[in-house]
Scaffold this motif. Sequence first.
Motif, PDB file in Angstrom:
ATOM      1  N   ASN A   1       0.705  -0.861  -0.257  1.00 34.18           N
ATOM      2  CA  ASN A   1      -0.071   0.401   0.162  1.00 34.18           C
ATOM      3  C   ASN A   1       0.731   1.276  -0.483  1.00 34.18           C
ATOM      4  O   ASN A   1       1.550   1.730   0.886  1.00 34.18           O
ATOM      5  CB  ASN A   1      -0.902   0.342   1.767  1.00 34.18           C
ATOM      6  CG  ASN A   1      -2.313   1.023   0.620  1.00 34.18           C
ATOM      7  OD1 ASN A   1      -2.329   1.005  -0.134  1.00 34.18           O
ATOM      8  ND2 ASN A   1      -2.196   1.702   1.977  1.00 34.18           N
ATOM      9  N   GLY A   2       1.243   1.816  -1.371  1.00 33.04           N
ATOM     10  CA  GLY A   2       1.933   2.629  -1.746  1.00 33.04           C
ATOM     11  C   GLY A   2       1.501   4.271  -0.587  1.00 33.04           C
ATOM     12  O   GLY A   2       2.144   5.112  -1.343  1.00 33.04           O
ATOM     13  N   CYS A   3       1.499   4.125   0.095  1.00 40.00           N
ATOM     14  CA  CYS A   3       1.412   5.370   1.691  1.00 40.00           C
ATOM     15  C   CYS A   3       1.221   4.883   2.747  1.00 40.00           C
ATOM     16  O   CYS A   3       1.122   4.127   3.338  1.00 40.00           O
ATOM     17  CB  CYS A   3      -0.308   5.592   1.524  1.00 40.00           C
ATOM     18  SG  CYS A   3      -0.662   7.663   2.225  1.00 40.00           S
ATOM     19  N   SER A   4       2.179   5.982   3.705  1.00 38.14           N
ATOM     20  CA  SER A   4       2.600   5.305   5.125  1.00 38.14           C
ATOM     21  C   SER A   4       1.459   5.809   6.025  1.00 38.14           C
ATOM     22  O   SER A   4       1.603   5.191   7.081  1.00 38.14           O
ATOM     23  CB  SER A   4       4.166   6.477   5.574  1.00 38.14           C
ATOM     24  OG  SER A   4       3.569   8.285   5.769  1.00 38.14           O
ATOM     25  N   ALA A   5       1.068   6.487   5.966  1.00 39.04           N
ATOM     26  CA  ALA A   5      -0.186   7.280   6.577  1.00 39.04           C
ATOM     27  C   ALA A   5      -1.676   6.720   6.256  1.00 39.04           C
ATOM     28  O   ALA A   5      -2.625   7.376   6.938  1.00 39.04           O
ATOM     29  CB  ALA A   5      -0.227   8.717   6.658  1.00 39.04           C
ATOM     30  N   VAL A   6      -1.656   5.455   5.521  1.00 37.67           N
ATOM     31  CA  VAL A   6      -3.567   4.960   5.127  1.00 37.67           C
ATOM     32  C   VAL A   6      -3.743   4.376   6.601  1.00 37.67           C
ATOM     33  O   VAL A   6      -2.739   2.261   6.503  1.00 37.67           O
ATOM     34  CB  VAL A   6      -3.605   4.026   3.898  1.00 37.67           C
ATOM     35  CG1 VAL A   6      -4.948   3.876   3.795  1.00 37.67           C
ATOM     36  CG2 VAL A   6      -3.046   5.785   3.053  1.00 37.67           C
ATOM     37  N   ASP A   7      -5.015   4.154   7.164  1.00 36.75           N
ATOM     38  CA  ASP A   7      -5.430   3.080   8.177  1.00 36.75           C
ATOM     39  C   ASP A   7      -6.018   1.801   7.095  1.00 36.75           C
ATOM     40  O   ASP A   7      -7.192   2.524   6.578  1.00 36.75           O
ATOM     41  CB  ASP A   7      -5.871   3.645   8.711  1.00 36.75           C
ATOM     42  CG  ASP A   7      -5.117   3.378  10.396  1.00 36.75           C
ATOM     43  OD1 ASP A   7      -4.215   2.803  10.413  1.00 36.75           O
ATOM     44  OD2 ASP A   7      -5.461   4.702  11.223  1.00 36.75           O
ATOM     45  N   LEU A   8      -6.188   0.969   7.052  1.00 35.61           N
ATOM     46  CA  LEU A   8      -6.988   0.084   6.084  1.00 35.61           C
ATOM     47  C   LEU A   8      -8.201  -0.724   7.193  1.00 35.61           C
ATOM     48  O   LEU A   8      -7.544  -1.563   7.916  1.00 35.61           O
ATOM     49  CB  LEU A   8      -6.116  -0.928   5.609  1.00 35.61           C
ATOM     50  CG  LEU A   8      -5.497  -0.613   3.878  1.00 35.61           C
ATOM     51  CD1 LEU A   8      -4.402  -1.258   3.355  1.00 35.61           C
ATOM     52  CD2 LEU A   8      -6.341  -0.074   2.924  1.00 35.61           C
ATOM     53  N   PRO A   9      -8.965  -1.405   6.566  1.00 36.28           N
ATOM     54  CA  PRO A   9      -9.735  -2.096   7.437  1.00 36.28           C
ATOM     55  C   PRO A   9     -10.011  -2.644   7.314  1.00 36.28           C
ATOM     56  O   PRO A   9      -9.130  -4.146   6.763  1.00 36.28           O
ATOM     57  CB  PRO A   9     -11.587  -1.703   6.371  1.00 36.28           C
ATOM     58  CG  PRO A   9     -10.941  -0.278   5.901  1.00 36.28           C
ATOM     59  CD  PRO A   9      -9.821  -0.427   4.993  1.00 36.28           C
ATOM     60  N   ASP A  10     -10.067  -3.921   8.409  1.00 37.64           N
ATOM     61  CA  ASP A  10      -9.613  -5.413   8.844  1.00 37.64           C
ATOM     62  C   ASP A  10     -10.694  -5.864   8.170  1.00 37.64           C
ATOM     63  O   ASP A  10     -11.964  -5.550   7.507  1.00 37.64           O
ATOM     64  CB  ASP A  10      -9.912  -5.409  10.059  1.00 37.64           C
ATOM     65  CG  ASP A  10      -8.880  -4.713  11.018  1.00 37.64           C
ATOM     66  OD1 ASP A  10      -7.452  -4.777  11.026  1.00 37.64           O
ATOM     67  OD2 ASP A  10      -9.207  -4.446  12.370  1.00 37.64           O
ATOM     68  N   GLY A  11     -10.144  -7.027   8.010  1.00 28.15           N
ATOM     69  CA  GLY A  11     -11.193  -7.894   7.359  1.00 28.15           C
ATOM     70  C   GLY A  11     -11.643  -7.863   6.069  1.00 28.15           C
ATOM     71  O   GLY A  11     -12.371  -8.841   4.902  1.00 28.15           O
ATOM     72  N   MET A  12     -10.413  -7.480   5.284  1.00 24.66           N
ATOM     73  CA  MET A  12     -11.231  -7.158   3.216  1.00 24.66           C
ATOM     74  C   MET A  12     -10.550  -8.190   3.093  1.00 24.66           C
ATOM     75  O   MET A  12      -9.353  -8.871   3.218  1.00 24.66           O
ATOM     76  CB  MET A  12      -9.448  -6.068   3.043  1.00 24.66           C
ATOM     77  CG  MET A  12     -10.570  -4.883   3.382  1.00 24.66           C
ATOM     78  SD  MET A  12      -9.134  -3.490   2.412  1.00 24.66           S
ATOM     79  CE  MET A  12      -9.492  -3.149   1.531  1.00 24.66           C
ATOM     80  N   ASP A  13     -11.207  -8.514   2.156  1.00 19.65           N
ATOM     81  CA  ASP A  13     -11.264  -9.822   1.435  1.00 19.65           C
ATOM     82  C   ASP A  13     -10.365  -9.554   0.352  1.00 19.65           C
ATOM     83  O   ASP A  13     -11.792 -10.096  -0.673  1.00 19.65           O
ATOM     84  CB  ASP A  13     -12.200 -10.676   1.150  1.00 19.65           C
ATOM     85  CG  ASP A  13     -12.508 -11.981   1.164  1.00 19.65           C
ATOM     86  OD1 ASP A  13     -11.416 -13.015   0.597  1.00 19.65           O
ATOM     87  OD2 ASP A  13     -13.423 -12.833   0.677  1.00 19.65           O
ATOM     88  N   LEU A  14      -9.434 -10.052   0.114  1.00 20.12           N
ATOM     89  CA  LEU A  14      -8.496  -9.413  -1.836  1.00 20.12           C
ATOM     90  C   LEU A  14      -7.567 -10.986  -1.645  1.00 20.12           C
ATOM     91  O   LEU A  14      -6.957 -11.298  -1.275  1.00 20.12           O
ATOM     92  CB  LEU A  14      -7.763  -8.912  -1.563  1.00 20.12           C
ATOM     93  CG  LEU A  14      -8.738  -6.774  -0.774  1.00 20.12           C
ATOM     94  CD1 LEU A  14      -7.672  -6.177  -0.777  1.00 20.12           C
ATOM     95  CD2 LEU A  14      -9.864  -6.911  -2.105  1.00 20.12           C
ATOM     96  N   PRO A  15      -7.666 -11.178  -3.325  1.00 18.29           N
ATOM     97  CA  PRO A  15      -6.553 -11.794  -3.784  1.00 18.29           C
ATOM     98  C   PRO A  15      -5.197 -12.395  -3.897  1.00 18.29           C
ATOM     99  O   PRO A  15      -4.709 -12.841  -4.018  1.00 18.29           O
ATOM    100  CB  PRO A  15      -6.709 -11.907  -5.463  1.00 18.29           C
ATOM    101  CG  PRO A  15      -8.028 -11.347  -5.897  1.00 18.29           C
ATOM    102  CD  PRO A  15      -8.156 -10.227  -4.370  1.00 18.29           C
ATOM    103  N   ALA A  16      -5.136 -11.226  -2.644  1.00 20.11           N
ATOM    104  CA  ALA A  16      -3.436 -10.771  -2.804  1.00 20.11           C
ATOM    105  C   ALA A  16      -3.745  -9.864  -1.356  1.00 20.11           C
ATOM    106  O   ALA A  16      -4.120  -9.516  -0.901  1.00 20.11           O
ATOM    107  CB  ALA A  16      -2.390 -10.158  -4.083  1.00 20.11           C
ATOM    108  N   ARG A  17      -1.924 -10.336  -0.631  1.00 17.60           N
ATOM    109  CA  ARG A  17      -1.886  -9.663   0.485  1.00 17.60           C
ATOM    110  C   ARG A  17      -1.878  -8.651   0.466  1.00 17.60           C
ATOM    111  O   ARG A  17      -0.500  -7.784  -0.393  1.00 17.60           O
ATOM    112  CB  ARG A  17      -0.593 -10.297   1.445  1.00 17.60           C
ATOM    113  CG  ARG A  17      -0.638 -10.016   2.253  1.00 17.60           C
ATOM    114  CD  ARG A  17       0.786 -11.027   3.715  1.00 17.60           C
ATOM    115  NE  ARG A  17       1.370 -10.759   2.757  1.00 17.60           N
ATOM    116  CZ  ARG A  17       2.926 -10.040   3.751  1.00 17.60           C
ATOM    117  NH1 ARG A  17       2.725  -9.726   5.114  1.00 17.60           N
ATOM    118  NH2 ARG A  17       4.339  -9.543   2.967  1.00 17.60           N
TER     119      ARG A  17
END
Length: 210
Positions: A178-194
């Motif tokens: 994730n190309g930003c140092s300051a972004v919080d991503l929601p837990d539980g994102m079901d995506l095909p890559a980590r």
Amino acid sequence: MRIYAVTPIHVDVEELARRQARYAALAPPGVEVVLHDIGPAAPRALDTDAQVRASEALVIEALKGAPYDFDALLPDCVLDPGVAHLAGTLPVPVFGLLRLSLGWSVLTGRKSAAVARNKAIADEIVARAAVYGWSAELLGVAVLDLDVHAIADDARWADALGGVVGTLATSGARDVINGCSAVDLPDGMDLPARVVDPTALALRLIGAGR
């Protein structure tokens, strides 16, 4: 370990506090990151190559002038401004979020890709990977086409991210930085890559190696 960190853009008091709280939440035991705003002379966003270059020059200046009672230095930016330039020239380590997070993928044999807020940032991620000798391990950088305000808007960033991770995974990427140092991503994102939070991973690696 106390780490002196500096933002790559000039941010207001609220955003600085948000970023500082994020470091406090992510830092493992024994690691403290003290974040400083780079100052009003810096760009307020990295939207062009000229702004990226101006930011890098100011970050280098700020890190060279850091107080001597810190154990390490860190640009608060996934573009690692000044890291390659300053490495080995100062009495303390200069950590890079991209260098640590992409480096971990390289060491574990996982092909990586990345996302970036805009093309200027995407181009610089590609350039940084080349400086580190990891161009072949970075399969590409997808552009999210977001403005600077999206950095603090978790849901908006996650929506944009979810639309491109599948394409990057299809290209062979197992990790997507994730190309930003300051972004919080929601837990539980079901995506095909980590999806890799570069700040969280870098701090874990620093904590393990101190």
